[in-house]
Design a protein around this motif. Structure first.
Motif, PDB file in Angstrom:
ATOM      1  N   UNK A 179       2.746   9.277  16.201  1.00  0.00           N
ATOM      2  CA  UNK A 179       2.390   9.961  17.457  1.00  0.00           C
ATOM      3  C   UNK A 179       2.586   8.831  18.547  1.00  0.00           C
ATOM      4  N   UNK A 180       2.037   7.634  18.348  1.00  0.00           N
ATOM      5  CA  UNK A 180       2.092   6.815  19.476  1.00  0.00           C
ATOM      6  C   UNK A 180       3.502   6.323  19.580  1.00  0.00           C
ATOM      7  N   UNK A 181       4.256   6.249  18.923  1.00  0.00           N
ATOM      8  CA  UNK A 181       5.873   5.990  19.104  1.00  0.00           C
ATOM      9  C   UNK A 181       6.232   7.149  19.776  1.00  0.00           C
ATOM     10  N   UNK A 182       5.957   8.524  19.688  1.00  0.00           N
ATOM     11  CA  UNK A 182       6.413   9.738  20.574  1.00  0.00           C
ATOM     12  C   UNK A 182       5.958   9.478  21.801  1.00  0.00           C
ATOM     13  N   UNK A 183       4.798   8.857  22.370  1.00  0.00           N
ATOM     14  CA  UNK A 183       4.388   8.867  23.368  1.00  0.00           C
ATOM     15  C   UNK A 183       5.069   7.718  24.345  1.00  0.00           C
ATOM     16  N   UNK A 184       5.474   6.509  23.412  1.00  0.00           N
ATOM     17  CA  UNK A 184       6.116   5.601  24.183  1.00  0.00           C
ATOM     18  C   UNK A 184       7.802   6.195  24.428  1.00  0.00           C
ATOM     19  N   UNK A 185       8.330   6.975  23.334  1.00  0.00           N
ATOM     20  CA  UNK A 185       9.626   7.255  23.703  1.00  0.00           C
ATOM     21  C   UNK A 185       9.827   8.389  24.993  1.00  0.00           C
ATOM     22  N   UNK A 186       8.727   9.249  25.024  1.00  0.00           N
ATOM     23  CA  UNK A 186       8.632  10.319  26.161  1.00  0.00           C
ATOM     24  C   UNK A 186       8.456   9.540  27.404  1.00  0.00           C
ATOM     25  N   UNK A 187       7.839   8.444  27.346  1.00  0.00           N
ATOM     26  CA  UNK A 187       7.405   7.649  29.098  1.00  0.00           C
ATOM     27  C   UNK A 187       7.953   6.703  29.010  1.00  0.00           C
TER      28      UNK A 187
END
Length: 611
Positions: A179-187
């Motif tokens: 989830x944290x890496x999803x946030x990083x990838x999206x932003x």
């Protein structure tokens, strides 16, 4: 379609003792820091444990490291007073991982600070970890999108996955890393991670390539392994052995299409009791359980939390701690007088609370614009970074009201400060590539507040642009195919090669971004920019052009062409990732892979092809 569980990966292991700076001096530096229980000592415990679990070292040195680990204070419930801040969201997980692995490593030995054996420490930490992981999946990170503190979370969780003997716990930790890496990838923008953030530092905002997240991003998504620095906590993620970044998330990070992302993270302080009471896996009612969540989001001195904060401060004997010592003036007040007294004193520490953040980020191949919508306008700020624009060539543009505090935190620079956070928060709203920011600095002064500056300013690095223009109430810049323009309600004043100022108690500005798909030249962009008229009257900031008009009312509605724009975002709202607030399941669609994270069942499954 092929379905498989996310597998393992091979990686460079933690260096052997005697190489890459891992020597007697390295171990002694760690043990001295841990024994002194200084701020960030929990980070050093993790590094020390990594050495104990993976390195051969002289017996005398191993014994010294073991004494430090066994003598550490892992919880506020343990005896002792020190300068550590173990209650914030990132420290909750770093110290819990340290306690869990220390208990696992020394399962039958007595921990000298509290007299319990390792097995009891392991069990206590396991319970805290399961709560923390479940809350992050359900509510997101209160320290939203921080390119400093998210790195600490990821480093600790990667180490937990590597070394825990509990496969269920490892799976849960891997899902939260996802989830944290999803946030990083999206932003992110071109590998740089500097969106709106819950907690930020000036250097990392101006130079995200130097942030704590930079080596983690390179390790997770890059083709060239980052340089290993074993003094930094991020090294624990770089040398991970078991956690593998799912292909679907790597595809999100490597593709840079036109992407509009809506995200909602965290809780308002007044939501916490209700949400914890109805948590599907871990319902909580007890005072210390609720306080743990509040303090994780740094909601220590807000009207919703002050009563329980004072009770917990007495129960945990925190009266001597630097963070809590200023609250001693409240200690003799009856409970019914605490909230009125807090409101009368109006301490700026209330601004440290990390409330629910509704973040909008627009990214293209040529720019990024990110902001948190209507975040506590008129309230005190702390480290919250409320809006940010990124352009090619390392150009970072953002604005704030420079704050001033009489408090000096332990171990880091005071906040709010010149470029960190806000003294008084603006009202902000974004619609795609247009952002409005409205400031009203006429708010009531607060206890511990320094001299309030009657200006707002913008970090605008003129020297990095290919072209810039500055007018009386506007500024514009071009970098390669990207353009940014800012219109001011009052005049702009350039005071350095990186800073412009707008003076006054009630001011506002509008930020517009574009690229060569819309404008063929700087002249064409300037012509478009000058079609807009920005006005501020009666607490209403209006941006009008022949084609569209935007209207932001102070602490009120944001309208586009007369239609209200609601800021109540889902947890994830994007073409690639969608989930409601408080989800049980998150599904990620990459270009070729799909990842499904189902929390109740603990399922982490990747599919080749689209569902």
């Amino acid at each position: 379609m092929t379905v498989k569980d996310v597998g393992e990966r091979e990686t460079t292991p933690w260096p052997e003792f005697g190489t890459q700076g891992l020597d007697q001096n390295y171990i002694r530096r760690l043990t001295d820091f841990v024994d002194a229980r200084l701020y960030l000592a929990d980070h050093r415990v993790l590094l020390l444990l990594k050495c104990l679990m993976t390195c051969e070292m002289p017996e005398e040195l191993r014994q010294r490291a073991t004494r430090s680990v066994l003598g550490f204070r892992y919880s506020l419930l343990e005896p002792g007073t020190d300068s550590m801040s173990l209650w914030t969201e990132n420290h909750q997980v770093t110290v819990a991982v340290a306690e869990y692995l220390a208990g696992q490593l020394f399962i039958d030995q007595t921990f000298t600070n509290d007299g319990r054996v390792g097995l009891r420490h392991k069990r206590a930490a396991h319970g805290r970890l399961m709560l923390w992981l479940s809350d992050r999946f359900r509510f997101g990170f209160s320290e939203w999108l921080s390119n400093t503190y998210l790195a600490f979370d990821l480093a600790a969780l990667a180490m937990l996955v590597d070394h825990t003997d509990d496969e269920v716990l490892a799976r849960r930790a891997s899902m939260v890393i996802d989830l944290a890496l999803i946030d990083v990838a999206l932003h992110s923008f071109r590998g740089r991670f500097a969106p709106s953030m819950g907690r930020a530092h000036a250097e990392q905002v101006m130079h995200p390539e130097k942030s704590e997240m930079a080596p983690i991003i390179a390790s997770a998504f890059g083709d060239v392994p980052p340089e290993l620095d074993c003094d930094e906590l991020a090294s624990l993620f770089i040398v991970r052995e078991r956690y593998q970044v799912p292909a679907a998330i790597r595809e999100l990070a490597r593709e840079q299409p036109l992407r509009l992302v809506f995200s909602s993270m965290g809780l308002d302080d007044v939501e916490v009791r209700r949400e914890l009471r109805r948590h599907p896996q871990f319902p909580r009612l007890q005072m210390l359980e609720v306080v743990r969540f509040w303090w994780g989001m740094q909601a220590i001195t807000t009207p919703a939390t002050i009563v329980e904060t004072m009770r917990a401060m007495r129960a945990l004997d925190l009266r001597e701690h630097r963070t809590f010592a200023p609250l001693q003036r409240f200690s003799r007040l009856p409970v019914r007088a605490l909230r009125p007294a807090l409101k009368a004193l109006n301490p700026i520490t209330s601004g440290a609370a990390l409330h629910r953040a509704n973040v909008q980020t627009l990214s293209t191949g040529n720019y990024l614009l990110s902001s948190v919508q209507h975040y506590q306008p008129g309230g005190f700020g702390d480290q919250q970074h409320l809006w940010h624009a990124s352009l090619p060539g390392g150009i970072e543009v953002f604005g704030n009201h420079p704050g001033s505090t009489q408090l000096a935190p332990e171990g880091r620079s005071p906040s709010p400060d010149h470029w960190v956070g806000n003294g008084i928060n603006p009202d902000i709203a974004q619609h795609y590539n247009v952002l409005l920011a409205l400031y009203d600095l006429r708010q009531r002064r607060g206890m511990f507040e320094g001299r309030r500056k009657e200006l707002v300013h913008i970090h605008f690095p003129f020297v990095l642009f290919d072209q810039t223009r500055l007018g009386t109430n506007w500024v514009a810049g071009r970098r390669r195919k990207s353009f940014i323009g800012i219109l001011a309600s009052h005049g702009f004043e350039q005071i350095s090669e990186t800073e412009i100022v707008q003076r006054g108690l009630e001011t506002g500005y509008a930020v517009l971004l574009g690229d060569e798909e819309e404008f063929s030249s700087m002249s064409e962009f300037l012509h478009e920019l000058k079609q807009y008229q920005l006005t501020l009257a009666a607490g209403r900031l209006s941006l009008v052009s022949p084609y569209v008009w935007y209207d932001l009312q102070w602490r009120g509605e944001f309208q586009v062409n007369g239609s209200p724009v609601r800021p109540d975002y889902p947890r994830y709202g994007s073409p690639s990732v969608q989930a409601p607030r408080n989800p049980d399941e998150v599904v990620v669609h990459g270009t070729e892979h799909t990842l499904r994270l189902a929390w109740p069942a603990g399922e982490r499954v990747e599919s080749v092809g689209q569902d």
